[in-house]
Design a protein around this motif. Structure first.
Motif, PDB file in Angstrom:
ATOM      1  N   GLY A  52       7.203   0.756  -2.857  1.00 33.85           N
ATOM      2  CA  GLY A  52       6.038   1.378  -3.453  1.00 33.85           C
ATOM      3  C   GLY A  52       5.979   2.869  -3.189  1.00 33.85           C
ATOM      4  O   GLY A  52       6.495   3.373  -2.178  1.00 33.85           O
ATOM      5  N   ARG A  98       5.181   2.707  -8.921  1.00 36.38           N
ATOM      6  CA  ARG A  98       3.762   2.996  -8.721  1.00 36.38           C
ATOM      7  C   ARG A  98       2.940   2.120  -9.658  1.00 36.38           C
ATOM      8  O   ARG A  98       3.143   2.144 -10.870  1.00 36.38           O
ATOM      9  CB  ARG A  98       3.452   4.470  -8.994  1.00 36.38           C
ATOM     10  CG  ARG A  98       2.013   4.840  -8.603  1.00 36.38           C
ATOM     11  CD  ARG A  98       1.654   6.276  -8.887  1.00 36.38           C
ATOM     12  NE  ARG A  98       1.362   6.494 -10.291  1.00 36.38           N
ATOM     13  CZ  ARG A  98       2.083   7.255 -11.089  1.00 36.38           C
ATOM     14  NH1 ARG A  98       3.164   7.861 -10.636  1.00 36.38           N
ATOM     15  NH2 ARG A  98       1.753   7.404 -12.357  1.00 36.38           N
ATOM     16  N   THR A  99       2.017   1.368  -9.085  1.00 35.36           N
ATOM     17  CA  THR A  99       1.171   0.467  -9.865  1.00 35.36           C
ATOM     18  C   THR A  99      -0.301   0.847  -9.822  1.00 35.36           C
ATOM     19  O   THR A  99      -1.119   0.224 -10.496  1.00 35.36           O
ATOM     20  CB  THR A  99       1.308  -0.977  -9.347  1.00 35.36           C
ATOM     21  OG1 THR A  99       0.815  -1.030  -7.997  1.00 35.36           O
ATOM     22  CG2 THR A  99       2.761  -1.432  -9.361  1.00 35.36           C
ATOM     23  N   ASP A 117       1.514  -0.569  -3.701  1.00 37.12           N
ATOM     24  CA  ASP A 117       2.218   0.712  -3.533  1.00 37.12           C
ATOM     25  C   ASP A 117       2.368   1.099  -2.069  1.00 37.12           C
ATOM     26  O   ASP A 117       3.293   1.840  -1.713  1.00 37.12           O
ATOM     27  CB  ASP A 117       1.462   1.826  -4.271  1.00 37.12           C
ATOM     28  CG  ASP A 117       1.445   1.612  -5.777  1.00 37.12           C
ATOM     29  OD1 ASP A 117       2.267   0.800  -6.255  1.00 37.12           O
ATOM     30  OD2 ASP A 117       0.611   2.230  -6.456  1.00 37.12           O
ATOM     31  N   ARG A 127       4.667  -2.836  -0.425  1.00 37.90           N
ATOM     32  CA  ARG A 127       5.668  -3.715  -1.040  1.00 37.90           C
ATOM     33  C   ARG A 127       7.081  -3.121  -0.984  1.00 37.90           C
ATOM     34  O   ARG A 127       7.292  -1.960  -1.322  1.00 37.90           O
ATOM     35  CB  ARG A 127       5.278  -3.996  -2.488  1.00 37.90           C
ATOM     36  CG  ARG A 127       6.208  -4.940  -3.249  1.00 37.90           C
ATOM     37  CD  ARG A 127       6.126  -6.352  -2.718  1.00 37.90           C
ATOM     38  NE  ARG A 127       4.788  -6.884  -2.844  1.00 37.90           N
ATOM     39  CZ  ARG A 127       4.340  -7.510  -3.926  1.00 37.90           C
ATOM     40  NH1 ARG A 127       5.122  -7.668  -4.980  1.00 37.90           N
ATOM     41  NH2 ARG A 127       3.117  -8.002  -3.938  1.00 37.90           N
TER      42      ARG A 127
END
Length: 425
Positions: free
Chosen positions: A165, A206-207, A213, A216
């Motif tokens: 992440g 990047r979520t 992030d 993970r």
């Protein structure tokens, strides 16, 4: 005229206004010059109901959009439904994966191995959520499809590579091509040891979900088994649905397909705190707007009380001509209901129109604001959604409030004493 009132009294059992009552309702809606104050208060009540109902529609739409965005961001990593076995172990994960993939409404099913560990770079270490995937199936997860998450580099398809992440990469100070060590603690019942393996960073994702992030780390399942020194193939199956709106139907089909002995969890189940906070905020906003709407309904009640006083002589004359108390009450309920329900209809129309015009209005607002604003962009890009059931309960609640607000003035008007009024007026 008395006989006409008596004849129409037979219709009172239906609860619907007869022809004379409808004529009186239409007359009382426009009380004339002497009733301008009552008309003004009624207009204020009408406007209040309109604004309140429109606000309710928009608040519900915004809260639904916020929940949909949150669910989409979280689902952009792993999926929508998660199937695991007893003690988070799956005996035959690939057979289960195949069964789930064949269920109607399921877009993809991917087995994952999930554990916690430690990632270290140049003396800096961070706790991490380690996830092992079959390299051939990584592209089936939303994270690596390039639609809902930003991925720099490439998925960790080769042995000895990993993706992590963006927040975690920032804290460790690593970039694409840098090396990182993954460590795990092993306990065999008598001794404790630490195993460490070196990996190359092949990708950074990047979520906008900090839990992902910031923690993970993704690698191949074979590499993760080597790090952990374990033989488990998978701990759960991540299921991606075609349509989140039909989740309940798909969940039932999944249960029927795989049978008993498995634990099935959804995004809401795994993120109860986040979705619970959204539900509480939705409830608080709805209650506040509902109170404002109830205040507007009190204006309608005030106008009806004034109208009853202004029309006291006419009511007394009608009573002496044979009009019953129930007919008088129905007339005043009809007048108040007409005002309130007209405001409700106008509010629904305005609220739904603003919802439909959200994108053009967002562009207009964005054009008037100088410079970029992340908060404004997040608000303006929020999807708006409201269901027919939600519109239905808004209509029922407001309509019930309208009718209740007319009962006291209607009963007061029906209780007018003709002899007293005609004697002193």
């Amino acid at each position: 005229m008395r006989s006409s009132f008596a004849a129409n009294a037979r219709n009172e059992g239906t609860g619907l206004p007869n022809r004379y009552e409808r004529l009186l309702i239409s007359r009382f809606l426009m009380p004339g010059i002497g009733g301008r104050m009552a008309l003004l208060i009624a207009a204020i009540g009408f406007a209040g109901v309109t604004i309140g109902v429109a606000s309710l529609v928009l608040v519900v739409s915004f809260m639904n959009g916020a929940e949909a965005r949150l669910a989409g961001q979280i689902a952009s990593v792993d999926g929508h439904v998660f199937v695991s076995g007893a003690r988070h172990r799956l005996v035959h994960p690939f057979q289960l994966e195949q069964k789930l993939a064949e269920v109607g409404g399921v877009k993809a099913a991917v087995a994952t191995l999930d554990r916690t560990g430690l990632i270290a770079v140049a003396g800096r270490s961070q706790a991490a959520d380690l996830q092992g995937l079959d390299p051939a199936k990584m592209s089936m997860l939303p994270l690596f499809q390039g639609t809902t998450a930003v991925v720099i580099g490439r998925p960790p398809g080769q042995p000895g590579t990993l993706a992590l992440g963006s927040d975690l990469a920032g804290r460790l100070g690593v970039g694409i091509g840098d090396h990182a060590a993954i460590a795990s603690i092993r306990y065999d019942g008598a001794n404790v040891s630490v195993a460490s393996y070196e990996f190359t960073v092949s990708g950074i994702f990047r979520t906008d979900v900090y839990a992902v992030d910031g923690r993970r780390v993704i690698m191949s399942a074979d590499d993760l088994r080597s790090v952990l020194g374990m033989s488990s193939v998978a701990t759960r199956i991540n299921v991606v649905l075609d349509d989140l709106d039909s989740q309940d139907t798909t969940l039932e089909a999944i249960r029927n397909a795989i049978g008993n002995g498995y634990e099935i969890a959804t995004l809401r189940d795994l993120n109860k705190a986040l979705f619970g906070a959204l539900d509480q905020e939705r409830l608080a906003m709805t209650v506040v707007i509902s109170i404002v709407t109830m205040i507007a309904l009190s204006n309608i009640m005030s106008s009806m009380v004034m109208l009853a006083r202004y029309k006291a002589r006419e009511i007394a004359i009608l009573r002496t001509m044979g009009m019953s108390r129930s007919s008088v009450a129905k007339v005043f309920v009809g007048v108040g209901a007409a005002m309130g329900l007209a405001g409700e209809a106008a509010g629904l129309g305005i609220g739904l129109a603003l919802k439909a015009a959200k994108d053009p209005l967002a562009e207009l607002v964005r054009g008037q604001v100088a410079g970029p604003s992340a908060e404004l962009d997040a608000l303006l890009t929020l999807p708006l959604a409201v269901t027919g059931a939600e519109i239905g309960w808004i209509v029922v609640i407001v309509a019930s409030g309208v009718v209740l607000s007319t009962l006291y003035p209607a009963l007061r008007a029906a209780g007018t004493d003709p002899a007293t009024v005609l004697r002193y007026t």
